[in-house]
Design a protein around this motif. Structure first.
Motif, PDB file in Angstrom:
ATOM      1  N   LEU A   1       0.828  -1.207   0.000  1.00  0.00           N
ATOM      2  CA  LEU A   1       0.000   0.000   0.000  1.00  0.00           C
ATOM      3  C   LEU A   1       0.865   1.261   0.000  1.00  0.00           C
ATOM      4  O   LEU A   1       0.580   2.225  -0.710  1.00  0.00           O
ATOM      5  CB  LEU A   1      -0.922  -0.003   1.218  1.00  0.00           C
ATOM      6  N   HIS A   2       1.930   1.235   0.787  1.00  0.00           N
ATOM      7  CA  HIS A   2       2.842   2.383   0.807  1.00  0.00           C
ATOM      8  C   HIS A   2       3.535   2.537  -0.545  1.00  0.00           C
ATOM      9  O   HIS A   2       3.769   3.659  -1.009  1.00  0.00           O
ATOM     10  CB  HIS A   2       3.868   2.213   1.928  1.00  0.00           C
ATOM     11  N   ALA A   3       3.863   1.404  -1.187  1.00  0.00           N
ATOM     12  CA  ALA A   3       4.491   1.463  -2.511  1.00  0.00           C
ATOM     13  C   ALA A   3       3.525   2.057  -3.532  1.00  0.00           C
ATOM     14  O   ALA A   3       3.919   2.861  -4.387  1.00  0.00           O
ATOM     15  CB  ALA A   3       4.936   0.064  -2.941  1.00  0.00           C
ATOM     16  N   LEU A   4       2.259   1.678  -3.466  1.00  0.00           N
ATOM     17  CA  LEU A   4       1.255   2.235  -4.370  1.00  0.00           C
ATOM     18  C   LEU A   4       1.107   3.733  -4.155  1.00  0.00           C
ATOM     19  O   LEU A   4       0.985   4.511  -5.107  1.00  0.00           O
ATOM     20  CB  LEU A   4      -0.088   1.535  -4.159  1.00  0.00           C
ATOM     21  N   ALA A   5       1.107   4.137  -2.884  1.00  0.00           N
ATOM     22  CA  ALA A   5       0.954   5.564  -2.574  1.00  0.00           C
ATOM     23  C   ALA A   5       2.157   6.367  -3.048  1.00  0.00           C
ATOM     24  O   ALA A   5       2.005   7.454  -3.618  1.00  0.00           O
ATOM     25  CB  ALA A   5       0.753   5.743  -1.073  1.00  0.00           C
ATOM     26  N   SER A   6       3.352   5.832  -2.836  1.00  0.00           N
ATOM     27  CA  SER A   6       4.565   6.563  -3.215  1.00  0.00           C
ATOM     28  C   SER A   6       4.719   6.691  -4.722  1.00  0.00           C
ATOM     29  O   SER A   6       5.387   7.613  -5.213  1.00  0.00           O
ATOM     30  CB  SER A   6       5.801   5.879  -2.625  1.00  0.00           C
ATOM     31  N   SER A   7       4.091   5.768  -5.473  1.00  0.00           N
ATOM     32  CA  SER A   7       4.160   5.831  -6.937  1.00  0.00           C
ATOM     33  C   SER A   7       2.953   6.552  -7.531  1.00  0.00           C
ATOM     34  O   SER A   7       2.713   6.483  -8.740  1.00  0.00           O
ATOM     35  CB  SER A   7       4.269   4.421  -7.522  1.00  0.00           C
ATOM     36  N   ASN A   8       2.183   7.216  -6.672  1.00  0.00           N
ATOM     37  CA  ASN A   8       0.996   7.970  -7.107  1.00  0.00           C
ATOM     38  C   ASN A   8       0.008   7.095  -7.859  1.00  0.00           C
ATOM     39  O   ASN A   8      -0.615   7.535  -8.828  1.00  0.00           O
ATOM     40  CB  ASN A   8       1.408   9.168  -7.972  1.00  0.00           C
ATOM     41  N   ALA A   9      -0.122   5.858  -7.408  1.00  0.00           N
ATOM     42  CA  ALA A   9      -1.022   4.921  -8.077  1.00  0.00           C
ATOM     43  C   ALA A   9      -2.342   4.773  -7.334  1.00  0.00           C
ATOM     44  O   ALA A   9      -3.095   3.824  -7.595  1.00  0.00           O
ATOM     45  CB  ALA A   9      -0.351   3.550  -8.204  1.00  0.00           C
ATOM     46  N   LEU A  10      -2.637   5.688  -6.434  1.00  0.00           N
ATOM     47  CA  LEU A  10      -3.854   5.575  -5.641  1.00  0.00           C
ATOM     48  C   LEU A  10      -4.856   6.664  -6.000  1.00  0.00           C
ATOM     49  O   LEU A  10      -4.525   7.842  -6.046  1.00  0.00           O
ATOM     50  CB  LEU A  10      -3.540   5.672  -4.144  1.00  0.00           C
ATOM     51  N   ASN A  11      -6.072   6.228  -6.245  1.00  0.00           N
ATOM     52  CA  ASN A  11      -7.190   7.148  -6.386  1.00  0.00           C
ATOM     53  C   ASN A  11      -7.691   7.432  -4.966  1.00  0.00           C
ATOM     54  O   ASN A  11      -8.067   6.505  -4.256  1.00  0.00           O
ATOM     55  CB  ASN A  11      -8.281   6.482  -7.226  1.00  0.00           C
ATOM     56  N   PRO A  12      -7.677   8.682  -4.523  1.00  0.00           N
ATOM     57  CA  PRO A  12      -8.045   8.990  -3.131  1.00  0.00           C
ATOM     58  C   PRO A  12      -9.462   8.585  -2.763  1.00  0.00           C
ATOM     59  O   PRO A  12      -9.778   8.444  -1.578  1.00  0.00           O
ATOM     60  CB  PRO A  12      -7.856  10.516  -3.040  1.00  0.00           C
ATOM     61  N   THR A  13     -10.323   8.383  -3.756  1.00  0.00           N
ATOM     62  CA  THR A  13     -11.702   7.979  -3.465  1.00  0.00           C
ATOM     63  C   THR A  13     -11.918   6.473  -3.615  1.00  0.00           C
ATOM     64  O   THR A  13     -13.011   5.986  -3.384  1.00  0.00           O
ATOM     65  CB  THR A  13     -12.678   8.717  -4.391  1.00  0.00           C
ATOM     66  N   ALA A  14     -10.878   5.754  -4.007  1.00  0.00           N
ATOM     67  CA  ALA A  14     -11.022   4.310  -4.254  1.00  0.00           C
ATOM     68  C   ALA A  14     -11.226   3.545  -2.957  1.00  0.00           C
ATOM     69  O   ALA A  14     -10.651   3.874  -1.920  1.00  0.00           O
ATOM     70  CB  ALA A  14      -9.787   3.782  -4.981  1.00  0.00           C
ATOM     71  N   ARG A  15     -12.042   2.517  -3.047  1.00  0.00           N
ATOM     72  CA  ARG A  15     -12.230   1.614  -1.909  1.00  0.00           C
ATOM     73  C   ARG A  15     -11.219   0.477  -1.997  1.00  0.00           C
ATOM     74  O   ARG A  15     -10.979  -0.048  -3.078  1.00  0.00           O
ATOM     75  CB  ARG A  15     -13.645   1.046  -1.896  1.00  0.00           C
ATOM     76  N   PHE A  16     -10.658   0.104  -0.841  1.00  0.00           N
ATOM     77  CA  PHE A  16      -9.696  -0.986  -0.785  1.00  0.00           C
ATOM     78  C   PHE A  16     -10.305  -2.190  -0.078  1.00  0.00           C
ATOM     79  O   PHE A  16     -10.832  -2.076   1.024  1.00  0.00           O
ATOM     80  CB  PHE A  16      -8.433  -0.558  -0.039  1.00  0.00           C
ATOM     81  N   TYR A  17     -10.207  -3.326  -0.739  1.00  0.00           N
ATOM     82  CA  TYR A  17     -10.592  -4.602  -0.136  1.00  0.00           C
ATOM     83  C   TYR A  17      -9.385  -5.535  -0.257  1.00  0.00           C
ATOM     84  O   TYR A  17      -8.501  -5.315  -1.087  1.00  0.00           O
ATOM     85  CB  TYR A  17     -11.775  -5.223  -0.871  1.00  0.00           C
ATOM     86  N   ALA A  18      -9.364  -6.569   0.566  1.00  0.00           N
ATOM     87  CA  ALA A  18      -8.246  -7.509   0.504  1.00  0.00           C
ATOM     88  C   ALA A  18      -8.736  -8.944   0.606  1.00  0.00           C
ATOM     89  O   ALA A  18      -9.724  -9.233   1.301  1.00  0.00           O
ATOM     90  CB  ALA A  18      -7.245  -7.226   1.618  1.00  0.00           C
ATOM     91  N   ILE A  19      -8.064  -9.823  -0.117  1.00  0.00           N
ATOM     92  CA  ILE A  19      -8.235 -11.264   0.033  1.00  0.00           C
ATOM     93  C   ILE A  19      -6.906 -11.788   0.556  1.00  0.00           C
ATOM     94  O   ILE A  19      -5.889 -11.734  -0.143  1.00  0.00           O
ATOM     95  CB  ILE A  19      -8.587 -11.941  -1.305  1.00  0.00           C
ATOM     96  N   ILE A  20      -6.907 -12.248   1.788  1.00  0.00           N
ATOM     97  CA  ILE A  20      -5.675 -12.678   2.445  1.00  0.00           C
ATOM     98  C   ILE A  20      -5.700 -14.195   2.601  1.00  0.00           C
ATOM     99  O   ILE A  20      -6.601 -14.747   3.232  1.00  0.00           O
ATOM    100  CB  ILE A  20      -5.519 -12.005   3.810  1.00  0.00           C
ATOM    101  N   CYS A  21      -4.725 -14.850   1.999  1.00  0.00           N
ATOM    102  CA  CYS A  21      -4.646 -16.309   2.027  1.00  0.00           C
ATOM    103  C   CYS A  21      -3.597 -16.723   3.043  1.00  0.00           C
ATOM    104  O   CYS A  21      -2.395 -16.558   2.809  1.00  0.00           O
ATOM    105  CB  CYS A  21      -4.293 -16.840   0.641  1.00  0.00           C
ATOM    106  N   ASP A  22      -4.052 -17.243   4.161  1.00  0.00           N
ATOM    107  CA  ASP A  22      -3.160 -17.588   5.268  1.00  0.00           C
ATOM    108  C   ASP A  22      -2.964 -19.097   5.324  1.00  0.00           C
ATOM    109  O   ASP A  22      -3.935 -19.855   5.385  1.00  0.00           O
ATOM    110  CB  ASP A  22      -3.763 -17.083   6.582  1.00  0.00           C
ATOM    111  N   SER A  23      -1.719 -19.531   5.296  1.00  0.00           N
ATOM    112  CA  SER A  23      -1.436 -20.965   5.314  1.00  0.00           C
ATOM    113  C   SER A  23      -1.743 -21.608   6.661  1.00  0.00           C
ATOM    114  O   SER A  23      -1.876 -22.824   6.760  1.00  0.00           O
ATOM    115  CB  SER A  23       0.039 -21.223   4.961  1.00  0.00           C
TER     116      SER A  23
END
Length: 250
Positions: A124-146
């Motif tokens: 997420l920090h990498a996306l923000a630092s590369s200006n790849a984030l839309n400030p109004t975008a919603r973030f969801y996650a699919i986390i696959c835990d072993s």
């Protein structure tokens, strides 16, 4: 009673139409330990399952010109220390069709050990630092835990990272026993073995289509408050017997 159901249905439709997703980024992330399994990992498979389910439910619930409301998908990958890389955008040839132009972002991440929790927040920090984030975008996650435990530490890390970069955190699905998912995906989607995971993905699909957070979904759907799920993190696991079945499968 019927009037209440009709009003709830109308409100649901208006809410979906008002915030309809136009472009969606499906972003796969991976720790170094999972990178070698790219393409057939639990994260890849569940992200594809989410994509297919979203398109299917949009088509099944079509009314009027509903088909035009199916979002344009952008597939990408991002490493904790790198800029996002667009993999494909089959429905959009424009170079401006990137993550920054998307109003919904679904991150899929594989956790092989406790050391893999931090990289997802780093993405997420990498996306923000590369200006790849839309400030109004919603973030969801699919986390696959072993692991088999219902640990939500990774989801908490992502929620914290979203606050730090001013992103709209909207919830996560955490799938435990992720090492069993590749074999699990051969089973019928709503069959006994796979159903708990499929239902969790379907709730994520519903939240995305309603443009809401996971903890707001039941309220918008008119579920009795005493039975409503008010958690922003949904944990799902393959059927317990699947551990035994999977070990005997080729």
């Amino acid at each position: 009673m019927s009037e209440r159901l009709n009003s709830t249905s109308e409100a649901t439709r208006e809410n979906r139409d008002a915030g309809a997703t136009r472009r969606m980024a499906l972003v796969r992330t991976a720790s170094s330990s999972a990178a070698s399994n790219a393409g057939n990992s639990a994260a890849d498979l569940l992200l594809s399952d989410f994509h297919d389910a979203l398109r299917a439910y949009t088509r099944l619930s079509a009314y009027a010109s509903e088909e035009s409301r199916c979002p344009v998908f952008v597939r990408a990958e991002c490493t904790p220390n790198g800029s996002p890389r667009i993999l494909e955008r089959p429905e959009c040839e424009s170079e401006t069709c990137d993550i920054a132009s998307c109003d919904t972002i679904v991150l899929a991440h594989e956790v092989a050990s406790s050391a893999d929790c931090a990289p997802l927040a780093d993405v997420l920090h990498a996306l923000a630092s590369s200006n790849a984030l839309n400030p109004t975008a919603r973030f969801y996650a699919i986390i696959c835990d072993s692991c088999s435990s219902e640990d939500t530490a990774t989801a908490c890390e992502v929620a914290r990272a979203c606050q730090q970069v001013d992103a709209r955190w909207s919830g996560a699905v955490v799938v435990t026993d992720a090492r069993l998912v590749p074999r699990l995906m051969r089973a019928p989607r709503l069959g006994m073995w796979r159903r708990p995971v499929a239902r969790a993905i379907d709730r994520l699909v519903a939240a995305v289509r309603m443009s809401c957070a996971l903890d707001e979904l039941d309220e918008l759907l008119g579920v009795d408050p005493e039975r409503a799920n008010t958690s922003n993190v949904l944990v799902a696991s393959p059927h317990p017997l699947w551990r035994t079945i999977a070990s005997r499968m080729r």
